[in-house]
Design an enzyme around this catalytic site. Structure first.
Site, PDB file in Angstrom:
ATOM      1  N   CYS A 100       0.415 -10.787 -37.897  1.00 23.05           N
ATOM      2  CA  CYS A 100      -0.616 -10.548 -37.012  1.00 23.05           C
ATOM      3  C   CYS A 100      -0.568  -9.319 -36.000  1.00 23.05           C
ATOM      4  O   CYS A 100       0.313  -9.078 -35.614  1.00 23.05           O
ATOM      5  CB  CYS A 100      -0.426 -12.015 -36.075  1.00 23.05           C
ATOM      6  SG  CYS A 100      -1.508 -12.043 -34.595  1.00 23.05           S
ATOM      7  N   CYS A 114       0.188 -10.123 -32.228  1.00 23.26           N
ATOM      8  CA  CYS A 114       1.612 -10.635 -31.590  1.00 23.26           C
ATOM      9  C   CYS A 114       2.680 -10.485 -32.844  1.00 23.26           C
ATOM     10  O   CYS A 114       3.854 -10.740 -32.338  1.00 23.26           O
ATOM     11  CB  CYS A 114       1.479 -12.166 -31.335  1.00 23.26           C
ATOM     12  SG  CYS A 114       1.625 -13.174 -32.805  1.00 23.26           S
ATOM     13  N   CYS A 118      -3.385 -17.617 -36.002  1.00 21.40           N
ATOM     14  CA  CYS A 118      -2.103 -17.131 -35.877  1.00 21.40           C
ATOM     15  C   CYS A 118      -1.528 -18.344 -35.031  1.00 21.40           C
ATOM     16  O   CYS A 118      -1.836 -18.513 -33.846  1.00 21.40           O
ATOM     17  CB  CYS A 118      -1.875 -15.882 -35.252  1.00 21.40           C
ATOM     18  SG  CYS A 118      -0.075 -15.451 -35.104  1.00 21.40           S
ATOM     19  N   CYS A 176      -0.181 -16.626 -31.437  1.00 16.23           N
ATOM     20  CA  CYS A 176      -0.992 -16.331 -30.286  1.00 16.23           C
ATOM     21  C   CYS A 176      -2.286 -16.865 -30.591  1.00 16.23           C
ATOM     22  O   CYS A 176      -3.152 -16.761 -29.213  1.00 16.23           O
ATOM     23  CB  CYS A 176      -0.952 -14.734 -30.320  1.00 16.23           C
ATOM     24  SG  CYS A 176      -1.963 -13.978 -31.605  1.00 16.23           S
ATOM     25  N   CYS A 212      -8.966 -16.304 -46.472  1.00 18.73           N
ATOM     26  CA  CYS A 212      -9.912 -15.037 -46.634  1.00 18.73           C
ATOM     27  C   CYS A 212      -9.586 -14.553 -45.389  1.00 18.73           C
ATOM     28  O   CYS A 212     -10.204 -15.280 -44.249  1.00 18.73           O
ATOM     29  CB  CYS A 212     -11.236 -15.813 -46.884  1.00 18.73           C
ATOM     30  SG  CYS A 212     -12.720 -14.367 -46.900  1.00 18.73           S
TER      31      CYS A 212
END
Length: 136
Positions: free
Chosen positions: A51, A54, A100, A103, A123
């Site tokens: 991510c 984070c 995610c 976060c 995607c």
């Protein structure tokens, strides 16, 4: 963001300071990068995707495939608990949003039309992920 207790909690001002305008638009405002423009669409090196907001580990290169859709596509998350799926009926469509779990950053959408044995296509927007090469 979805009603979820995320590990990483920041104010929108902090997110704006830490992310580029395009990253903020996609990750915090649920935007989408234009198809075919992302740095990881046609990118097939060995490593991991994290991510951008984070650092949570999201996907591995072994699960990446070329879906021809204009965005990086994966058939499974690296760690299932690091991905949260939300019902999304925006823009007149019924979809599954992928965020995610660390976060709450919007990553993209999940579709049940993948070509591998999982049948899934995550995607994902390139601007919502960072790549780290596999150490040899």
């Amino acid at each position: 963001m979805a009603s979820h207790d995320f590990k990483v909690k920041k104010t929108e001002a902090q997110w704006r300071e830490e992310l580029t305008p395009e990253q903020y638009y996609v990750c915090r405002e649920k935007g989408t990068e234009r198809p075919g423009t992302g740095q990881y669409d046609q990118f097939f090196k060995e490593g991991e995707y994290h991510c951008v907001a984070c650092g949570e580990k999201l996907f591995e290169s072994q699960s990446k495939f070329d879906a021809g859709c204009g965005w990086p596509s994966f058939d499974a998350p690296a760690v299932a608990e690091n991905i949260t799926e939300n019902h999304d009926n925006s823009h007149g469509m019924i979809r599954t949003e992928v965020v995610c779990s660390g976060c709450g950053a919007h990553l993209g959408h999940l579709f049940p039309d993948g070509p591998t044995d999982t049948g899934m296509r995550y995607c994902i927007n390139s601007v919502s992920i960072d790549f780290s090469a596999e150490e040899n």
